[in-house]
Design an enzyme around this catalytic site. Structure first.
Site, PDB file in Angstrom:
ATOM      1  N   HIS A 265       0.851  -1.185   0.157  1.00 12.60           N
ATOM      2  CA  HIS A 265       0.165   0.079   0.198  1.00 12.60           C
ATOM      3  C   HIS A 265       0.723   1.425  -0.012  1.00 12.60           C
ATOM      4  O   HIS A 265       1.858   1.037   0.520  1.00 12.60           O
ATOM      5  CB  HIS A 265      -0.767   0.098   1.110  1.00 12.60           C
ATOM      6  CG  HIS A 265      -2.025   0.893   1.068  1.00 12.60           C
ATOM      7  ND1 HIS A 265      -1.874   2.162   1.359  1.00 12.60           N
ATOM      8  CD2 HIS A 265      -3.316   0.722   0.685  1.00 12.60           C
ATOM      9  CE1 HIS A 265      -3.189   2.703   1.167  1.00 12.60           C
ATOM     10  NE2 HIS A 265      -4.005   1.838   0.655  1.00 12.60           N
ATOM     11  N   ASP A 319      -7.953  -5.093  -0.166  1.00 13.90           N
ATOM     12  CA  ASP A 319      -8.240  -6.069  -1.276  1.00 13.90           C
ATOM     13  C   ASP A 319      -8.225  -7.717  -1.124  1.00 13.90           C
ATOM     14  O   ASP A 319      -8.913  -8.327  -1.685  1.00 13.90           O
ATOM     15  CB  ASP A 319      -7.772  -5.445  -2.587  1.00 13.90           C
ATOM     16  CG  ASP A 319      -8.409  -4.438  -3.231  1.00 13.90           C
ATOM     17  OD1 ASP A 319      -9.419  -4.042  -2.927  1.00 13.90           O
ATOM     18  OD2 ASP A 319      -7.506  -3.361  -3.757  1.00 13.90           O
TER      19      ASP A 319
HETATM   20  N1  ACO Z   1       4.048  -7.824  -4.125  1.00 13.95           N
HETATM   21  C1  ACO Z   1       5.470  -7.795  -4.162  1.00 13.95           C
HETATM   22  N2  ACO Z   1       6.274  -6.693  -4.008  1.00 13.95           N
HETATM   23  C2  ACO Z   1       5.583  -5.500  -3.830  1.00 13.95           C
HETATM   24  C3  ACO Z   1       4.305  -5.155  -3.576  1.00 13.95           C
HETATM   25  C4  ACO Z   1       3.473  -6.562  -3.780  1.00 13.95           C
HETATM   26  N3  ACO Z   1       2.014  -6.617  -3.933  1.00 13.95           N
HETATM   27  N4  ACO Z   1       3.832  -4.091  -3.630  1.00 13.95           N
HETATM   28  C5  ACO Z   1       4.868  -3.335  -3.393  1.00 13.95           C
HETATM   29  N5  ACO Z   1       5.951  -4.342  -3.694  1.00 13.95           N
HETATM   30  C6  ACO Z   1       7.420  -4.006  -3.613  1.00 13.95           C
HETATM   31  C7  ACO Z   1       7.798  -3.321  -4.961  1.00 13.95           C
HETATM   32  O1  ACO Z   1       8.440  -4.354  -5.998  1.00 13.95           O
HETATM   33  C8  ACO Z   1       8.899  -2.484  -4.466  1.00 13.95           C
HETATM   34  O2  ACO Z   1      10.241  -3.206  -4.180  1.00 13.95           O
HETATM   35  P1  ACO Z   1      11.560  -2.576  -4.601  1.00 13.95           P
HETATM   36  O3  ACO Z   1      11.892  -1.389  -3.719  1.00 13.95           O
HETATM   37  O4  ACO Z   1      12.444  -3.637  -4.336  1.00 13.95           O
HETATM   38  O5  ACO Z   1      11.633  -2.308  -5.990  1.00 13.95           O
HETATM   39  C9  ACO Z   1       8.513  -1.903  -3.178  1.00 13.95           C
HETATM   40  O6  ACO Z   1       7.832  -2.855  -2.749  1.00 13.95           O
HETATM   41  C10 ACO Z   1       7.768  -0.553  -3.110  1.00 13.95           C
HETATM   42  O7  ACO Z   1       6.762  -0.877  -4.212  1.00 13.95           O
HETATM   43  P2  ACO Z   1       6.084   0.486  -5.137  1.00 13.95           P
HETATM   44  O8  ACO Z   1       5.228  -0.328  -5.970  1.00 13.95           O
HETATM   45  O9  ACO Z   1       7.156   1.397  -5.658  1.00 13.95           O
HETATM   46  O10 ACO Z   1       5.356   1.205  -3.907  1.00 13.95           O
HETATM   47  P3  ACO Z   1       3.934   2.265  -4.171  1.00 13.95           P
HETATM   48  O11 ACO Z   1       3.643   2.701  -2.980  1.00 13.95           O
HETATM   49  O12 ACO Z   1       4.020   2.782  -5.472  1.00 13.95           O
HETATM   50  O13 ACO Z   1       2.595   0.959  -4.510  1.00 13.95           O
HETATM   51  C11 ACO Z   1       0.889  -0.337  -4.547  1.00 13.95           C
HETATM   52  C12 ACO Z   1       1.599   0.729  -3.676  1.00 13.95           C
HETATM   53  C13 ACO Z   1       0.557   0.150  -6.020  1.00 13.95           C
HETATM   54  C14 ACO Z   1      -0.437  -0.321  -4.012  1.00 13.95           C
HETATM   55  C15 ACO Z   1       1.885  -1.606  -4.574  1.00 13.95           C
HETATM   56  O14 ACO Z   1       1.909  -2.023  -3.244  1.00 13.95           O
HETATM   57  C16 ACO Z   1       1.058  -2.725  -5.603  1.00 13.95           C
HETATM   58  O15 ACO Z   1       1.220  -2.808  -6.708  1.00 13.95           O
HETATM   59  N6  ACO Z   1       0.225  -3.535  -4.963  1.00 13.95           N
HETATM   60  C17 ACO Z   1      -0.300  -4.797  -5.527  1.00 13.95           C
HETATM   61  C18 ACO Z   1      -1.646  -4.256  -6.249  1.00 13.95           C
HETATM   62  C19 ACO Z   1      -2.775  -3.800  -5.154  1.00 13.95           C
HETATM   63  O16 ACO Z   1      -2.960  -4.656  -4.192  1.00 13.95           O
HETATM   64  N7  ACO Z   1      -3.275  -2.937  -5.320  1.00 13.95           N
HETATM   65  C20 ACO Z   1      -4.377  -2.396  -4.070  1.00 13.95           C
HETATM   66  C21 ACO Z   1      -3.930  -1.226  -3.302  1.00 13.95           C
HETATM   67  S1  ACO Z   1      -5.294  -1.015  -2.113  1.00 13.95           S
HETATM   68  C22 ACO Z   1      -6.353   0.014  -3.017  1.00 13.95           C
HETATM   69  O17 ACO Z   1      -5.842   0.611  -3.801  1.00 13.95           O
HETATM   70  C23 ACO Z   1      -7.539  -0.001  -2.434  1.00 13.95           C
END
Ligand code: ACO
Length: 382
Positions: A265, A319
């Protein structure tokens, strides 16, 4: 770089930018706390209803009985869709994505509302009531239409959750089902300046209208990085198939550097408090409805993720367990994100009304990284 841009700070994804002031929801991402107007989400999930929570978000306080009765009556009086919207929904292809259908129908509601372009606070509350009341009817009507079934008229004797299940299934829900959905609506009703709420703010801040803002918000919500993740979780569970295949499937996803839907998140670096509640809730519902295999699969995925990435602050988000919850409620997979939209309509409209009370056009800058002083090359010389 021009002087005015040089003074500004580039913040990719606006992750460190405060873009609005709001009195609606408070999120402490480090300690995993969510409050609506100061009331802990767990208290609301246990004791409130979606309608009461909507009043709270819109008015900044809980209603007394007469105020709640008044809001309930106003919402129920607006359950019915204009016949033009029903006719429009009947023209949608049966294989259309429900979120596209919802976005189109919500935008089209403006065509049937003489107040669509009146932006005073009273008119906007009336439109917010219409939007919260009619969104469930749109989702149910489209699902009935694509399934070749007659559209079911709303029943104003029921609350929003029960009435939605009635319109969707053509039969009265059990009390357990209705309460489960009501709680899901409470948990999803608001969440600060998330991507879809921010989208709605950008639109309303141009002094556009509430219907356009809501259509824009629905478009932002459907993406898999936002509300579309609940559908992504269910697809992942289906694709993995059974509990024995989980470890290998997860390893493959890690090897491919795939993001695991329902985890992580932007704000929470601790357990999402909505997921804490939904986890227990999903378990009870799965037990009651014979879907324990799904719950157990989800639990195993959480264990694996815990070992792999919890240290990086990645935990289940709202989610993850809402997927098992909605599935146990008998909802089709592609209705999961529309359920989110039904709930978030109260938060989106509330934030837009808040924005208009102290409005300023939202228009960030961008840093130009292209070339300068390029010649215009005539077509014959390119
Ligand atoms: N699975 C594996 N690794 C993850 C996940 C995940 N779900 N989420 C984040 N990471 C890792 C990234 O790969 C990144 O790793 P790194 O630093 O080694 O490159 C680090 O954690 C940071 O992730 P970002 O994507 O840069 O973080 P951001 O704050 O931009 O993203 C987001 C947040 C988009 C929610 C992300 O966690 C994600 O894509 N999750 C999966 C989709 C999801 O469940 N979305 C629902 C969110 S809740 C909502 O909107 C209601």
């Amino acid at each position: 770089m021009s002087a005015d841009v040089a003074e500004k700070h580039f913040d990719k994804g606006l992750a460190n930018t405060i873009a609005a002031e709001s009195s609606m929801s408070y999120i402490d991402g480090v300690n995993g706390i969510l409050e609506y107007v100061g009331i802990d989400i767990d208290q609301l999930a246990r004791n409130s209803t979606f309608e009461e929570t909507t009043f709270l978000l819109w008015n900044g306080r809980l209603p007394n009985q007469a105020e709640l009765d008044e809001l309930n009556a106003a919402l129920r009086a607006e359950y019915t869709l204009p016949s033009g919207i029903i006719d429009l929904i009947k023209t949608f292809p049966a294989d259309a994505a429900p979120m596209h259908a919802l976005q189109t129908a919500v935008a089209a509601l403006a065509l049937h509302d003489p107040e669509a372009d009146v932006n005073d606070p009273e008119a906007n509350i009336r439109k917010a009531i219409r939007l919260v009341a009619k969104t469930p009817a749109v989702v149910a009507a489209f699902d009935r239409h694509r399934s070749g079934k007659d559209i079911v008229d709303p029943d104003p004797s029921m609350d929003i959750a029960s009435n939605f299940l009635w319109m969707l299934n053509g039969e009265k829900p059990t009390e357990t089902m209705a309460r489960a959905l009501d709680v899901c609506l409470i948990l999803h009703a608001d969440h600060g300046t998330n991507a879809s709420t921010f989208t709605s703010l950008v639109i309303i801040a141009t002094l556009s209208d509430l219907y356009s803002s809501m259509a824009g918000a629905i478009g932002a919500l459907r993406g898999p990085l936002h509300g579309g993740a609940n559908e992504g979780v269910m697809r992942m569970l289906e694709e993995i198939g059974d509990i024995e295949s989980i470890d290998a499937a997860m390893q493959k996803k890690f090897d491919n550097k795939e993001k695991i839907m329902g985890f992580g998140h932007r704000v929470y670096k601790a357990y999402d408090p909505r997921a804490t509640y939904l986890k227990t809730f999903a378990r009870g519902l799965a037990e009651d409805t014979g879907n324990m295999n799904l719950y157990e699969m989800s639990s195993r995925i959480e264990e694996i993720m815990n070992e792999a990435v919890a240290a990086k602050g990645i935990f289940p988000n709202v989610d993850f367990y809402s997927a098992t919850t909605y599935w146990s409620l008998g909802l089709k997979l592609d209705l999961f994100t529309p359920m989110f939209a039904i709930a978030r309509m109260s938060g989106w409209t509330g934030h837009c009304i808040e924005q208009l009370a102290d409005n300023k056009l939202i228009r960030p800058g961008s840093s130009y990284i292209g070339p300068h002083e390029m010649p215009y090359v005539p077509m014959s010389e390119r």
